[in-house]
Design a protein around this motif. Structure first.
Motif, PDB file in Angstrom:
ATOM      1  N   ASN A  60       0.879  -1.086   0.026  1.00 13.39           N
ATOM      2  CA  ASN A  60      -0.088  -0.157   0.020  1.00 13.39           C
ATOM      3  C   ASN A  60       0.689   1.251   0.014  1.00 13.39           C
ATOM      4  O   ASN A  60       2.064   1.165   0.789  1.00 13.39           O
ATOM      5  CB  ASN A  60      -0.715  -0.034   1.269  1.00 13.39           C
ATOM      6  CG  ASN A  60      -1.908  -1.108   1.332  1.00 13.39           C
ATOM      7  OD1 ASN A  60      -1.777  -1.756   0.449  1.00 13.39           O
ATOM      8  ND2 ASN A  60      -2.529  -1.051   2.355  1.00 13.39           N
ATOM      9  N   PHE A  61       0.389   2.162  -0.586  1.00 13.59           N
ATOM     10  CA  PHE A  61       1.139   3.561  -0.706  1.00 13.59           C
ATOM     11  C   PHE A  61       0.029   4.543  -0.548  1.00 13.59           C
ATOM     12  O   PHE A  61      -0.884   4.578  -1.371  1.00 13.59           O
ATOM     13  CB  PHE A  61       2.044   3.611  -1.527  1.00 13.59           C
ATOM     14  CG  PHE A  61       1.742   3.683  -3.018  1.00 13.59           C
ATOM     15  CD1 PHE A  61       1.351   4.721  -3.615  1.00 13.59           C
ATOM     16  CD2 PHE A  61       1.928   2.340  -3.775  1.00 13.59           C
ATOM     17  CE1 PHE A  61       0.911   4.713  -5.118  1.00 13.59           C
ATOM     18  CE2 PHE A  61       1.237   2.237  -5.154  1.00 13.59           C
ATOM     19  CZ  PHE A  61       0.877   3.629  -5.772  1.00 13.59           C
TER      20      PHE A  61
ATOM     21  N   TYR B  81      -3.788  -2.607  -1.495  1.00 11.64           N
ATOM     22  CA  TYR B  81      -3.657  -4.012  -2.031  1.00 11.64           C
ATOM     23  C   TYR B  81      -4.707  -4.928  -1.218  1.00 11.64           C
ATOM     24  O   TYR B  81      -4.779  -4.630  -0.098  1.00 11.64           O
ATOM     25  CB  TYR B  81      -2.149  -4.762  -1.966  1.00 11.64           C
ATOM     26  CG  TYR B  81      -1.527  -4.187  -2.903  1.00 11.64           C
ATOM     27  CD1 TYR B  81      -1.255  -4.720  -4.069  1.00 11.64           C
ATOM     28  CD2 TYR B  81      -0.835  -2.790  -2.821  1.00 11.64           C
ATOM     29  CE1 TYR B  81      -0.261  -4.366  -5.001  1.00 11.64           C
ATOM     30  CE2 TYR B  81       0.004  -2.385  -3.746  1.00 11.64           C
ATOM     31  CZ  TYR B  81       0.582  -3.034  -4.746  1.00 11.64           C
ATOM     32  OH  TYR B  81       1.454  -2.567  -5.575  1.00 11.64           O
ATOM     33  N   ASN B  82      -5.339  -5.892  -1.882  1.00 12.60           N
ATOM     34  CA  ASN B  82      -6.304  -6.730  -1.407  1.00 12.60           C
ATOM     35  C   ASN B  82      -5.860  -7.578   0.017  1.00 12.60           C
ATOM     36  O   ASN B  82      -6.504  -7.296   1.038  1.00 12.60           O
ATOM     37  CB  ASN B  82      -7.207  -7.589  -2.283  1.00 12.60           C
ATOM     38  CG  ASN B  82      -7.858  -7.157  -3.298  1.00 12.60           C
ATOM     39  OD1 ASN B  82      -8.150  -5.794  -3.238  1.00 12.60           O
ATOM     40  ND2 ASN B  82      -8.646  -7.969  -3.940  1.00 12.60           N
ATOM     41  N   ASN B  83      -4.740  -8.243  -0.102  1.00 12.50           N
ATOM     42  CA  ASN B  83      -3.942  -8.731   1.025  1.00 12.50           C
ATOM     43  C   ASN B  83      -2.431  -8.751   0.441  1.00 12.50           C
ATOM     44  O   ASN B  83      -2.028  -8.445  -0.420  1.00 12.50           O
ATOM     45  CB  ASN B  83      -4.730  -9.999   1.248  1.00 12.50           C
ATOM     46  CG  ASN B  83      -4.808 -10.751   0.129  1.00 12.50           C
ATOM     47  OD1 ASN B  83      -3.762 -11.235  -0.388  1.00 12.50           O
ATOM     48  ND2 ASN B  83      -5.876 -11.562  -0.189  1.00 12.50           N
ATOM     49  N   TRP B  84      -1.913  -9.303   1.547  1.00 15.44           N
ATOM     50  CA  TRP B  84      -0.333  -9.629   1.335  1.00 15.44           C
ATOM     51  C   TRP B  84      -0.019 -10.297   0.179  1.00 15.44           C
ATOM     52  O   TRP B  84       0.983  -9.950  -0.544  1.00 15.44           O
ATOM     53  CB  TRP B  84       0.191 -10.328   2.826  1.00 15.44           C
ATOM     54  CG  TRP B  84       1.677 -10.181   2.707  1.00 15.44           C
ATOM     55  CD1 TRP B  84       2.451 -11.205   1.965  1.00 15.44           C
ATOM     56  CD2 TRP B  84       2.444  -9.477   3.456  1.00 15.44           C
ATOM     57  NE1 TRP B  84       4.007 -10.885   2.381  1.00 15.44           N
ATOM     58  CE2 TRP B  84       3.785  -9.962   3.210  1.00 15.44           C
ATOM     59  CE3 TRP B  84       2.049  -8.500   4.634  1.00 15.44           C
ATOM     60  CZ2 TRP B  84       4.845  -9.169   3.979  1.00 15.44           C
ATOM     61  CZ3 TRP B  84       3.224  -7.727   5.072  1.00 15.44           C
ATOM     62  CH2 TRP B  84       4.495  -8.173   4.749  1.00 15.44           C
ATOM     63  N   PHE B  85      -0.599 -11.405  -0.369  1.00 12.19           N
ATOM     64  CA  PHE B  85      -0.020 -12.343  -1.239  1.00 12.19           C
ATOM     65  C   PHE B  85      -1.107 -11.678  -2.626  1.00 12.19           C
ATOM     66  O   PHE B  85      -0.913 -12.347  -3.447  1.00 12.19           O
ATOM     67  CB  PHE B  85      -0.500 -13.525  -0.957  1.00 12.19           C
ATOM     68  CG  PHE B  85       0.444 -14.128   0.060  1.00 12.19           C
ATOM     69  CD1 PHE B  85       1.496 -14.581   0.034  1.00 12.19           C
ATOM     70  CD2 PHE B  85      -0.529 -14.209   1.254  1.00 12.19           C
ATOM     71  CE1 PHE B  85       2.245 -14.720   1.236  1.00 12.19           C
ATOM     72  CE2 PHE B  85       0.293 -14.879   2.551  1.00 12.19           C
ATOM     73  CZ  PHE B  85       1.693 -15.129   2.558  1.00 12.19           C
ATOM     74  N   SER B  86      -1.862 -10.416  -2.566  1.00 11.51           N
ATOM     75  CA  SER B  86      -2.648 -10.222  -3.694  1.00 11.51           C
ATOM     76  C   SER B  86      -1.808  -9.221  -4.574  1.00 11.51           C
ATOM     77  O   SER B  86      -0.979  -8.406  -4.048  1.00 11.51           O
ATOM     78  CB  SER B  86      -3.884  -9.765  -3.384  1.00 11.51           C
ATOM     79  OG  SER B  86      -4.398  -9.203  -4.417  1.00 11.51           O
ATOM     80  N   ASP B  87      -1.998  -9.291  -5.723  1.00 15.67           N
ATOM     81  CA  ASP B  87      -1.539  -8.029  -6.685  1.00 15.67           C
ATOM     82  C   ASP B  87      -2.550  -7.397  -7.006  1.00 15.67           C
ATOM     83  O   ASP B  87      -2.400  -6.394  -7.836  1.00 15.67           O
ATOM     84  CB  ASP B  87      -0.686  -8.637  -7.762  1.00 15.67           C
ATOM     85  CG  ASP B  87       0.693  -9.270  -7.633  1.00 15.67           C
ATOM     86  OD1 ASP B  87       1.349  -8.663  -6.618  1.00 15.67           O
ATOM     87  OD2 ASP B  87       1.009 -10.329  -7.956  1.00 15.67           O
ATOM     88  N   LYS B  88      -3.613  -7.273  -6.611  1.00 14.81           N
ATOM     89  CA  LYS B  88      -4.835  -6.747  -6.878  1.00 14.81           C
ATOM     90  C   LYS B  88      -4.966  -5.693  -5.961  1.00 14.81           C
ATOM     91  O   LYS B  88      -4.860  -5.596  -4.906  1.00 14.81           O
ATOM     92  CB  LYS B  88      -6.131  -7.402  -6.655  1.00 14.81           C
ATOM     93  CG  LYS B  88      -7.188  -7.541  -7.699  1.00 14.81           C
ATOM     94  CD  LYS B  88      -8.422  -8.197  -7.038  1.00 14.81           C
ATOM     95  CE  LYS B  88      -8.826  -9.346  -8.153  1.00 14.81           C
ATOM     96  NZ  LYS B  88     -10.122 -10.088  -7.970  1.00 14.81           N
ATOM     97  N   ALA B  89      -5.178  -4.185  -6.572  1.00 14.08           N
ATOM     98  CA  ALA B  89      -4.983  -3.003  -5.769  1.00 14.08           C
ATOM     99  C   ALA B  89      -6.251  -1.965  -5.836  1.00 14.08           C
ATOM    100  O   ALA B  89      -6.589  -1.974  -7.399  1.00 14.08           O
ATOM    101  CB  ALA B  89      -3.750  -2.522  -5.875  1.00 14.08           C
ATOM    102  N   LYS B  90      -6.630  -1.197  -5.238  1.00 13.89           N
ATOM    103  CA  LYS B  90      -7.747  -0.184  -5.596  1.00 13.89           C
ATOM    104  C   LYS B  90      -7.464   0.987  -5.031  1.00 13.89           C
ATOM    105  O   LYS B  90      -6.908   1.170  -4.088  1.00 13.89           O
ATOM    106  CB  LYS B  90      -9.134  -0.899  -4.900  1.00 13.89           C
ATOM    107  CG  LYS B  90      -9.692  -2.057  -5.706  1.00 13.89           C
ATOM    108  CD  LYS B  90     -10.927  -2.253  -4.966  1.00 13.89           C
ATOM    109  CE  LYS B  90     -11.476  -3.755  -5.507  1.00 13.89           C
ATOM    110  NZ  LYS B  90     -12.791  -3.846  -4.909  1.00 13.89           N
TER     111      LYS B  90
END
Length: 161
Positions: free
Chosen positions: A11-12, A26-35
């Protein structure tokens, strides 16, 4: 302007004079999905495949582009303009010991640089933004969100090699 890491999972926050513009989460630690939400627009970045060699960029649920890694070790950000034509930006790491990403448009004109501010207490990097000859149909803040994500992806790909 600055890109400031806000968590170890990637996250930034994008800030201007210490005022938060938006935060990419990011959705979670192992996810590359971000919003994130930027200027009333919902932006989502998510992998096209499980290898994360290509990620798609969505703005208000419409696919507007993607980010890919090329064989030269560069991140290519491809965005679609409102008239349907494409615009490409190249994010290159220009330093050996300290991260310094430079972003070029398709005319190979330097637009801006992301210069890392070493903070070893964090798992991620903070960047100072140094403007150059920025000239784009896209807002600088929006492009910086994509570049921040691309720099995280670059670090993940390089560290996996």
């Amino acid at each position: 302007m600055k890109i400031v890491s806000s968590s170890g999972k990637g996250n930034f926050k994008l800030t201007d004079r210490n005022k938060e513009i938006c935060e990419l989460v990011y959705n979670n630690w192992f996810s590359d999905k971000a919003k994130t939400v930027l200027n009333g627009n919902n932006i989502e970045i998510k992998p096209k495949n499980i290898w994360t060699s290509k990620v798609d960029i969505y703005k208000n649920n419409t696919n507007i582009g993607d980010i890919t890694f090329n064989l030269k070790g560069q991140m290519i950000i491809r965005l679609e303009k409102s008239n349907g034509t494409e615009c490409n930006y190249v994010l290159k790491n220009m330093a050996k010991w300290k991260l310094k990403f430079e972003v070029y448009n398709e005319s190979e004109t330097l637009q801006f640089s992301l210069i890392s501010v070493n903070n070893w207490s964090k798992l991620n990097y903070d960047y100072d933004i140094e403007m150059a000859d920025f000239n784009s149909e896209f807002e600088i803040e929006e492009l910086l969100v994509y570049c921040g994500y691309a720099s995280n992806l670059y670090l993940a790909i390089i560290s996996a090699v």
